[in-house]
Design an enzyme around this catalytic site. Sequence first.
Site, short mmCIF file in Angstrom:
data_model
loop_
_atom_site.label_atom_id
_atom_site.label_comp_id
_atom_site.label_asym_id
_atom_site.label_seq_id
_atom_site.Cartn_x
_atom_site.Cartn_y
_atom_site.Cartn_z
N MET A 54 0.85 -1.19 0.00
CA MET A 54 0.00 0.00 0.00
C MET A 54 0.89 1.25 0.00
SD MET A 54 -3.46 -0.94 2.00
CE MET A 54 -2.93 -0.62 3.65
N GLY A 55 2.14 1.10 -0.43
CA GLY A 55 3.04 2.25 -0.51
C GLY A 55 3.60 2.63 0.84
N GLY A 109 11.02 -3.01 5.40
CA GLY A 109 10.31 -4.30 5.33
C GLY A 109 9.95 -4.61 3.88
N HIS A 110 9.34 -3.62 3.20
CA HIS A 110 8.99 -3.83 1.79
C HIS A 110 10.24 -4.11 0.96
CE1 HIS A 110 5.59 -0.99 2.98
NE2 HIS A 110 4.96 -2.09 2.61
N GLY A 144 5.00 -10.09 4.17
CA GLY A 144 5.77 -10.08 5.41
C GLY A 144 5.07 -10.86 6.52
N LYS A 162 5.12 -10.03 9.50
CA LYS A 162 4.58 -9.13 10.52
C LYS A 162 3.05 -9.22 10.50
CE LYS A 162 3.85 -4.42 11.60
NZ LYS A 162 2.66 -4.26 10.74
N GLN A 208 -2.61 -12.36 7.98
CA GLN A 208 -2.84 -12.03 6.57
C GLN A 208 -2.11 -13.03 5.66
OE1 GLN A 208 -2.75 -7.93 4.67
NE2 GLN A 208 -0.63 -8.50 4.31
N SER A 248 4.41 1.02 7.97
CA SER A 248 4.11 2.34 7.40
C SER A 248 3.46 3.24 8.43
CB SER A 248 3.18 2.20 6.19
OG SER A 248 3.76 1.34 5.25
#
Length: 283
Positions: free
Chosen positions: A30-31, A36-37, A147, A149, A153, A186
């Site tokens: 989601m930007g 992490g990304h 991830g 985290k 999900q 984020s």
Amino acid sequence: MEVVRTIAELRQHTSRWRIAGQTIGLIPTMGALHNGHLSLIKLAQGKCDRVIATIFVNPRQFLPNEDFEEYPRNEESDIQKLIEMGVDLLFAPKAPEMYQPDASTTVVISKLTDCLCATSRPGFFDGVGTVVTKLLIQALPDLAIFGEKDYQQLLVIKRLTRDLDIPVEIIGAPTIREADGLAVSSRNVFLSQPNRETASKVFEILKKTATAIALGNDVLAACKEARTELILAGFSGIDYFEARHSETLELIQNFENSGRLFAAVWLGPTRLIDNLEIKEYRD
Ligand code: PAF
């Protein structure tokens, strides 16, 4: 790196790559990209010929009272980071490209979604399931990386790709942490300085509780103590702090060598989540 906004343009690239026999890795985001990304991108680059990142702040996974409007958006700096990482393509659609005004389909995952974030954020996983299914069908990657985290999900996405026979490998990647242990996210930009200091206590308490349980302490009592410690540390609310099975997410009462601790806590208006494998941690 090319930036495309439409599914048709995305497919032009992916079909060309597939015809050339190249493998494709997808990193949905989601930007507001952070380390992490970037670790997910690096992992994909080691496994695939081509890597696509997506940026889409998915309105369907925010409840009406949540922070959809405030969610951090910084496409220019995200694009710069992706170029520096050597990502091949960014797919950054606008909402109307993803959802037709009369869109009538939702992907609902019924198991794994009766606890943890599904309880505190009702409808969240319907939104995630729907958008991730769409992104996977749009890009048809060989693999997609998420991830750990967001561990629940990750399990939900593995389950939906299995159940819907989507031919993609879903890979989980370890949580990246700041020097003091706070899981990168984020939403960390929302933390005030004092709250930022308190935030690192989540990891400390997770480690301490995981170690206590691994060494034979009672599971429920250890989690109860952790919740008390979180409140004493200054957290303003706790959605959950629980020990659950790592695959089924069932509550664990007796630790038998495998399990995870899951935490969702509030610091003022900011909700933080984290999780940790139950084992002995020494430091
Ligand atoms: O984890 C996220 O950033 C989002 O939930 C995801 C998987 C990109 C779907 O919008």
